[in-house]
Design a protein around this motif. Structure first.
Motif, PDB file in Angstrom:
ATOM      1  N   LYS A   1       4.252   6.506  -1.772  1.00 38.25           N
ATOM      2  CA  LYS A   1       3.184   5.521  -1.574  1.00 38.25           C
ATOM      3  C   LYS A   1       3.780   4.137  -1.347  1.00 38.25           C
ATOM      4  N   GLN A   2       4.763   3.764  -2.151  1.00 36.65           N
ATOM      5  CA  GLN A   2       5.402   2.449  -2.023  1.00 36.65           C
ATOM      6  C   GLN A   2       6.047   2.276  -0.651  1.00 36.65           C
ATOM      7  N   LEU A   3       6.660   3.343  -0.151  1.00 36.92           N
ATOM      8  CA  LEU A   3       7.333   3.289   1.153  1.00 36.92           C
ATOM      9  C   LEU A   3       6.384   3.553   2.317  1.00 36.92           C
ATOM     10  N   GLN A   4       5.111   3.809   2.007  1.00 40.25           N
ATOM     11  CA  GLN A   4       4.078   4.093   3.013  1.00 40.25           C
ATOM     12  C   GLN A   4       4.495   5.240   3.930  1.00 40.25           C
ATOM     13  N   LEU A   5       4.982   6.314   3.316  1.00 42.81           N
ATOM     14  CA  LEU A   5       5.403   7.487   4.077  1.00 42.81           C
ATOM     15  C   LEU A   5       4.183   8.271   4.550  1.00 42.81           C
ATOM     16  N   PRO A   6       4.274   8.905   5.705  1.00 44.69           N
ATOM     17  CA  PRO A   6       3.146   9.707   6.197  1.00 44.69           C
ATOM     18  C   PRO A   6       2.911  10.924   5.307  1.00 44.69           C
ATOM     19  N   GLU A   7       1.684  11.423   5.336  1.00 45.29           N
ATOM     20  CA  GLU A   7       1.345  12.567   4.488  1.00 45.29           C
ATOM     21  C   GLU A   7       1.893  13.881   5.029  1.00 45.29           C
ATOM     22  N   LYS A   8       2.226  13.918   6.300  1.00 47.75           N
ATOM     23  CA  LYS A   8       2.747  15.144   6.901  1.00 47.75           C
ATOM     24  C   LYS A   8       4.012  14.837   7.684  1.00 47.75           C
ATOM     25  N   GLY A   9       4.844  15.860   7.856  1.00 49.76           N
ATOM     26  CA  GLY A   9       6.012  15.720   8.702  1.00 49.76           C
ATOM     27  C   GLY A   9       7.261  15.210   8.020  1.00 49.76           C
ATOM     28  N   ILE A  10       7.231  15.118   6.681  1.00 43.42           N
ATOM     29  CA  ILE A  10       8.420  14.681   5.959  1.00 43.42           C
ATOM     30  C   ILE A  10       8.671  15.581   4.751  1.00 43.42           C
TER      31      ILE A  10
END
Length: 66
Positions: A23-32
């Motif tokens: 959440k802090q790094l604003q990572l996408p919900e899919k593809g990682i």
């Protein structure tokens, strides 16, 4: 506390989870995927997996192509 994300020091609150980091790094919900000390952590465990000082995290992004 300080952890390493893709060889870069990152500051997090003590007791943070992998989900908090995402959440802090604003990572996408899919593809990682995220690996802690070279061990992939299933997304279902992100809210349970508490990070520790000096943990080494690698963010793996899915890539298309051939």
């Amino acid at each position: 506390m300080v952890i390493t994300v893709n060889n870069k020091e990152t500051e997090l609150s003590q007791g943070s989870t992998i989900a908090d980091l995402a959440k802090q790094l604003q990572l996408p919900e899919k593809g990682i995927a995220l690996a802690v000390h070279n061990r992939i952590i299933p997304r279902a465990q992100w809210t349970e997996q508490t990070l520790q000082p000096n943990d080494s995290i690698v963010i793996i992004k899915a890539a298309c192509g051939g």
